[in-house]
Design a protein around this motif. Sequence first.
Motif, PDB file in Angstrom:
ATOM      1  N   SER A  65       0.871  -1.322   0.185  1.00 13.89           N
ATOM      2  CA  SER A  65       0.006   0.051  -0.029  1.00 13.89           C
ATOM      3  C   SER A  65       0.971   1.307  -0.092  1.00 13.89           C
ATOM      4  O   SER A  65       0.790   2.131   0.861  1.00 13.89           O
ATOM      5  CB  SER A  65      -0.872  -0.055   1.248  1.00 13.89           C
ATOM      6  OG  SER A  65      -1.770   1.098   1.086  1.00 13.89           O
ATOM      7  N   MET A  66       1.703   1.392  -1.090  1.00  7.36           N
ATOM      8  CA  MET A  66       2.595   2.491  -1.205  1.00  7.36           C
ATOM      9  C   MET A  66       1.953   3.637  -2.432  1.00  7.36           C
ATOM     10  O   MET A  66       2.242   3.415  -3.456  1.00  7.36           O
ATOM     11  CB  MET A  66       3.910   2.069  -1.618  1.00  7.36           C
ATOM     12  CG  MET A  66       4.619   1.139  -0.624  1.00  7.36           C
ATOM     13  SD  MET A  66       6.128   0.385  -1.093  1.00  7.36           S
ATOM     14  CE  MET A  66       5.918  -1.189  -0.461  1.00  7.36           C
ATOM     15  N   LEU A  67       1.242   4.616  -1.743  1.00  9.53           N
ATOM     16  CA  LEU A  67       0.450   5.208  -2.707  1.00  9.53           C
ATOM     17  C   LEU A  67       1.289   6.283  -3.456  1.00  9.53           C
ATOM     18  O   LEU A  67       0.634   6.684  -4.592  1.00  9.53           O
ATOM     19  CB  LEU A  67      -0.609   6.118  -1.839  1.00  9.53           C
ATOM     20  CG  LEU A  67      -1.327   5.160  -0.875  1.00  9.53           C
ATOM     21  CD1 LEU A  67      -2.549   6.236   0.039  1.00  9.53           C
ATOM     22  CD2 LEU A  67      -2.268   4.295  -1.736  1.00  9.53           C
ATOM     23  N   GLN A  68       2.602   6.621  -3.107  1.00  6.92           N
ATOM     24  CA  GLN A  68       3.236   7.284  -4.158  1.00  6.92           C
ATOM     25  C   GLN A  68       4.283   6.179  -4.597  1.00  6.92           C
ATOM     26  O   GLN A  68       5.521   6.237  -4.285  1.00  6.92           O
ATOM     27  CB  GLN A  68       4.053   8.277  -3.030  1.00  6.92           C
ATOM     28  CG  GLN A  68       3.103   9.440  -2.327  1.00  6.92           C
ATOM     29  CD  GLN A  68       3.771  10.070  -1.546  1.00  6.92           C
ATOM     30  OE1 GLN A  68       4.221   9.689  -0.105  1.00  6.92           O
ATOM     31  NE2 GLN A  68       4.136  11.486  -1.922  1.00  6.92           N
ATOM     32  N   ALA A  69       4.144   5.497  -5.635  1.00  5.12           N
ATOM     33  CA  ALA A  69       4.421   4.432  -6.196  1.00  5.12           C
ATOM     34  C   ALA A  69       6.057   4.995  -6.705  1.00  5.12           C
ATOM     35  O   ALA A  69       7.040   4.233  -6.366  1.00  5.12           O
ATOM     36  CB  ALA A  69       3.739   4.018  -7.555  1.00  5.12           C
ATOM     37  N   GLY A  70       6.119   6.123  -7.335  1.00 12.06           N
ATOM     38  CA  GLY A  70       7.501   6.444  -7.802  1.00 12.06           C
ATOM     39  C   GLY A  70       8.520   6.875  -6.811  1.00 12.06           C
ATOM     40  O   GLY A  70       9.672   6.543  -6.747  1.00 12.06           O
ATOM     41  N   HIS A  71       7.738   7.319  -5.450  1.00 17.04           N
ATOM     42  CA  HIS A  71       8.692   7.657  -4.549  1.00 17.04           C
ATOM     43  C   HIS A  71       9.454   6.537  -3.955  1.00 17.04           C
ATOM     44  O   HIS A  71      10.413   6.370  -3.279  1.00 17.04           O
ATOM     45  CB  HIS A  71       7.695   8.457  -3.415  1.00 17.04           C
ATOM     46  CG  HIS A  71       8.480   8.799  -2.031  1.00 17.04           C
ATOM     47  ND1 HIS A  71       9.411   9.730  -2.008  1.00 17.04           N
ATOM     48  CD2 HIS A  71       8.549   8.295  -0.938  1.00 17.04           C
ATOM     49  CE1 HIS A  71       9.947   9.691  -0.696  1.00 17.04           C
ATOM     50  NE2 HIS A  71       9.291   8.730  -0.076  1.00 17.04           N
ATOM     51  N   TYR A  72       8.616   5.346  -3.884  1.00 17.46           N
ATOM     52  CA  TYR A  72       9.075   3.988  -3.341  1.00 17.46           C
ATOM     53  C   TYR A  72       9.656   2.959  -4.154  1.00 17.46           C
ATOM     54  O   TYR A  72      10.066   2.087  -3.676  1.00 17.46           O
ATOM     55  CB  TYR A  72       7.909   3.458  -2.337  1.00 17.46           C
ATOM     56  CG  TYR A  72       7.397   4.095  -1.211  1.00 17.46           C
ATOM     57  CD1 TYR A  72       8.391   4.356  -0.150  1.00 17.46           C
ATOM     58  CD2 TYR A  72       6.020   4.899  -1.126  1.00 17.46           C
ATOM     59  CE1 TYR A  72       7.825   5.089   1.112  1.00 17.46           C
ATOM     60  CE2 TYR A  72       5.777   5.498  -0.082  1.00 17.46           C
ATOM     61  CZ  TYR A  72       6.609   5.746   0.964  1.00 17.46           C
ATOM     62  OH  TYR A  72       6.192   6.472   2.091  1.00 17.46           O
ATOM     63  N   TRP A  73       9.718   3.338  -5.483  1.00 13.95           N
ATOM     64  CA  TRP A  73       9.818   2.551  -6.332  1.00 13.95           C
ATOM     65  C   TRP A  73      11.358   2.115  -6.399  1.00 13.95           C
ATOM     66  O   TRP A  73      11.686   0.837  -6.124  1.00 13.95           O
ATOM     67  CB  TRP A  73       9.721   2.899  -7.951  1.00 13.95           C
ATOM     68  CG  TRP A  73      10.076   1.949  -8.921  1.00 13.95           C
ATOM     69  CD1 TRP A  73      10.941   2.087  -9.837  1.00 13.95           C
ATOM     70  CD2 TRP A  73       9.299   0.771  -9.088  1.00 13.95           C
ATOM     71  NE1 TRP A  73      11.208   1.075 -10.844  1.00 13.95           N
ATOM     72  CE2 TRP A  73       9.963   0.130 -10.484  1.00 13.95           C
ATOM     73  CE3 TRP A  73       8.121  -0.034  -8.887  1.00 13.95           C
ATOM     74  CZ2 TRP A  73       9.583  -0.963 -11.031  1.00 13.95           C
ATOM     75  CZ3 TRP A  73       7.775  -1.058  -9.571  1.00 13.95           C
ATOM     76  CH2 TRP A  73       8.496  -1.832 -10.398  1.00 13.95           C
ATOM     77  N   LYS A 132      11.563  -6.312   5.482  1.00 17.98           N
ATOM     78  CA  LYS A 132      11.447  -5.902   6.762  1.00 17.98           C
ATOM     79  C   LYS A 132      11.633  -4.401   7.365  1.00 17.98           C
ATOM     80  O   LYS A 132      10.873  -3.826   8.104  1.00 17.98           O
ATOM     81  CB  LYS A 132      12.346  -6.666   7.868  1.00 17.98           C
ATOM     82  CG  LYS A 132      12.047  -6.494   9.159  1.00 17.98           C
ATOM     83  CD  LYS A 132      13.045  -7.769   9.897  1.00 17.98           C
ATOM     84  CE  LYS A 132      12.881  -7.334  11.457  1.00 17.98           C
ATOM     85  NZ  LYS A 132      13.264  -5.858  11.890  1.00 17.98           N
ATOM     86  N   ASP A 133      12.827  -3.849   6.632  1.00 12.97           N
ATOM     87  CA  ASP A 133      13.238  -2.548   6.970  1.00 12.97           C
ATOM     88  C   ASP A 133      12.945  -1.347   6.163  1.00 12.97           C
ATOM     89  O   ASP A 133      13.515  -0.197   6.015  1.00 12.97           O
ATOM     90  CB  ASP A 133      14.637  -2.542   7.322  1.00 12.97           C
ATOM     91  CG  ASP A 133      14.897  -3.413   8.451  1.00 12.97           C
ATOM     92  OD1 ASP A 133      14.189  -3.349   9.530  1.00 12.97           O
ATOM     93  OD2 ASP A 133      15.898  -4.096   8.522  1.00 12.97           O
ATOM     94  N   ILE A 134      12.170  -1.864   4.897  1.00 11.64           N
ATOM     95  CA  ILE A 134      11.826  -0.895   4.079  1.00 11.64           C
ATOM     96  C   ILE A 134      10.891   0.322   4.515  1.00 11.64           C
ATOM     97  O   ILE A 134      10.167  -0.027   5.750  1.00 11.64           O
ATOM     98  CB  ILE A 134      11.110  -1.309   2.886  1.00 11.64           C
ATOM     99  CG1 ILE A 134       9.806  -2.020   2.915  1.00 11.64           C
ATOM    100  CG2 ILE A 134      12.082  -2.285   1.924  1.00 11.64           C
ATOM    101  CD1 ILE A 134       9.102  -2.292   1.784  1.00 11.64           C
TER     102      ILE A 134
END
Length: 409
Positions: free
Chosen positions: A261-269, A321-323
């Motif tokens: 559930s990473m709503l800002q996909a580009g930020h977390y990609w 685990k740590d992302i």
Amino acid sequence: MHRPMEGVRILEVAQFTFVPAAGAVLADWGADIVKVEHAEKGDAQRGLVRVLGYDTANSSFAPIMEGPNRGKRSVGLALERAESRPVLKELVRGSDVFLTNFLPAARRKLGITLEDIRAINPDIIYVSGSGFGTEGPDTDKGGYDATAFWARGGSAFGTTPREAERVSFMPAGAYGDNIGGMTIAGGIAAALYGRASTGETSEIDVSLLAVGAWATQFTVNMALARGEAMPAQSIDRRSQSAANPLSGNYRTSDGRWIQLSMLQAGHYWPEFCRAIGHDELIGDERFATDELLTTNHNQAIDILAGVIGEHPLEHWRAALKDIRGQWAVVQDSWELGTDEALTANGRIAEFVDAEGKTQKLVANPVKFDNAAVQMSRAPGFAEHTDEVLHELGFDDEQLIALKIAGAIT
């Protein structure tokens, strides 16, 4: 003040889970809950031995009764008998809150309507849990959470894919009842505060239908704005991902699931690609920007599904685990009951049952002052009749006379 309701007396004339669950929450918070049960039959829920195909009792320990009734005292009282009236009156006089889920016709028959109770104690807060509310065409109709909350309240439709051959059912027994019980507890707390602040008492009703609508309010509000129903969900995961490969569920090689559930996909990609061991995806021209990642989300979903499907759940527990991005394992009931976060925060609480064995139950979700919940077992049927009546001033001779008359158990 980790038990802020200490000193509050609540008289509960209710059965099953919806309203009794509110009493359980308030007992967790320190209130003294006196539960009135039918003098012969007790709470009808005591007779349920199987729910949703599961056995509900293990020796004297029955989770279906313990969950919504822990921490209470039980009085067996035959409200239908005139001889019980003096007892009821004393119970009402000494209570801050009257709590019931009996239907209007039953309340009139038993003499426990708002007018009846207020005639005894004008300051009491009167609380009813209903299927469909105190006004409108269905005020006299009963409802369980499967009907009023789940089906009519929108959750059944919202969780059933349009390709399904049957409607999905609630994920747990008393699912809507427990949510509704928490809602009632909050309403009672607000009413007690209001009475303390203004001197004015309240009448409260919480319906399962209203709780269901509140739980599904996003789609309801969207439908009202559009002037038409929102479409049923598709079983196709691409539709569920809303053009975001980092928002959806993926299956592991051992048949388990993880939910992203990473709503800002580009930020977390970039971080996510490194965590799954595929740094090459960071520089992939198809996913180089937010816009491209959205445009090519189907390709990204296929790639991630393939990668995640190569390894078992424990591999992904360790890798992710740590992302910083938000994700979770789709947990079963045992995993939830032993969840480290719940345990660390005291939301799985221990107590001693009637046989002296240590048991565990889910605590209410509100934690005060970082203190552990002080939880005790649910009462046996009519276990505290003598104790409570003695507190009200009835002597042994009066108790014997009431028992002979069939007014108390």
